[in-house]
Write an enzyme that holds these catalytic residues in place. Structure first.
Site, PDB file in Angstrom:
ATOM      1  N   CYS A 106      -3.137  -0.626   7.147  1.00  0.00           N
ATOM      2  CA  CYS A 106      -2.441   0.653   7.091  1.00  0.00           C
ATOM      3  C   CYS A 106      -2.802   1.557   8.264  1.00  0.00           C
ATOM      4  O   CYS A 106      -1.980   2.341   8.723  1.00  0.00           O
ATOM      5  CB  CYS A 106      -2.698   1.339   5.767  1.00  0.00           C
ATOM      6  SG  CYS A 106      -1.850   0.467   4.420  1.00  0.00           S
ATOM      7  N   CYS A 134      -6.762   1.385   4.632  1.00  0.00           N
ATOM      8  CA  CYS A 134      -7.274   0.063   4.996  1.00  0.00           C
ATOM      9  C   CYS A 134      -6.885  -0.251   6.443  1.00  0.00           C
ATOM     10  O   CYS A 134      -6.107   0.470   7.063  1.00  0.00           O
ATOM     11  CB  CYS A 134      -6.723  -1.002   4.045  1.00  0.00           C
ATOM     12  SG  CYS A 134      -4.949  -1.345   4.241  1.00  0.00           S
ATOM     13  N   CYS A 181       0.845  -1.187   0.000  1.00  0.00           N
ATOM     14  CA  CYS A 181       0.000   0.000   0.000  1.00  0.00           C
ATOM     15  C   CYS A 181       0.889   1.248   0.000  1.00  0.00           C
ATOM     16  O   CYS A 181       2.058   1.191   0.386  1.00  0.00           O
ATOM     17  CB  CYS A 181      -0.905   0.013   1.223  1.00  0.00           C
ATOM     18  SG  CYS A 181      -2.115  -1.330   1.262  1.00  0.00           S
ATOM     19  N   GLU A 239       0.859   3.652   2.014  1.00  0.00           N
ATOM     20  CA  GLU A 239       1.278   3.963   3.378  1.00  0.00           C
ATOM     21  C   GLU A 239       2.567   3.242   3.761  1.00  0.00           C
ATOM     22  O   GLU A 239       3.374   3.770   4.531  1.00  0.00           O
ATOM     23  CB  GLU A 239       0.169   3.584   4.374  1.00  0.00           C
ATOM     24  CG  GLU A 239      -1.096   4.394   4.234  1.00  0.00           C
ATOM     25  CD  GLU A 239      -2.093   3.827   3.229  1.00  0.00           C
ATOM     26  OE1 GLU A 239      -3.281   4.171   3.336  1.00  0.00           O
ATOM     27  OE2 GLU A 239      -1.699   3.041   2.332  1.00  0.00           O
TER      28      GLU A 239
END
Length: 137
Positions: free
Chosen positions: A100, A97, A64, A66
């Site tokens: 994250c 999410c 991701c 992040e």
């Protein structure tokens, strides 16, 4: 705080941080989902950090945005995140999410401010009763 419990910080330039996330999104590697994501955050010392999603043919090992952002935080000296925003391919705000959110909590703590689809929220609002380093002490 607003009447609805939303944290307000009129003096912070969320649009400038969103534009950093949009720029990061331009570097995303998303050939499988065609869903590039960019993230940007401010560290307590004023550094602006960014990240983009990086997909993989083995879908479960995709990263991701992040993840890259937090890695950049540590590569450039560590510290704590104070403000965070994540955007989709249209440049619209996304909610991180669950995985994250945990990563952001670890690196920003309960006071980290996140721009969300429903406005600015503290980390402890988007991840209440979070499990963190203190639980391992």
């Amino acid at each position: 705080m607003s009447e609805q419990g939303q944290v307000t910080h009129d003096d912070f330039d969320w649009e400038a941080l969103r534009l950093e996330a949009v720029a990061a999104r331009g570097h995303a590697y998303a050939p499988y989902s065609s869903y590039p994501v960019g993230a940007a955050a401010l560290a307590e010392d004023g550094r602006v950090l960014t990240g983009c999603n990086v997909e993989n043919a083995a879908y479960g090992v995709a990263l991701c945005a992040e993840c890259g952002l937090v890695s950049q935080l540590h590569i450039t000296g560590g510290g704590r995140l104070t403000h965070f925003i994540c955007v989709d391919k249209a440049g619209d705000v996304l909610m991180p999410c669950g995985r994250c959110r945990q990563l952001l909590f670890e690196n920003g703590g309960p006071d980290l401010l996140l721009m969300t689809v429903s406005g600015v929220r503290r980390m402890d609002e988007v991840l209440p009763d979070a499990f963190g380093p203190d639980n391992l002490a």
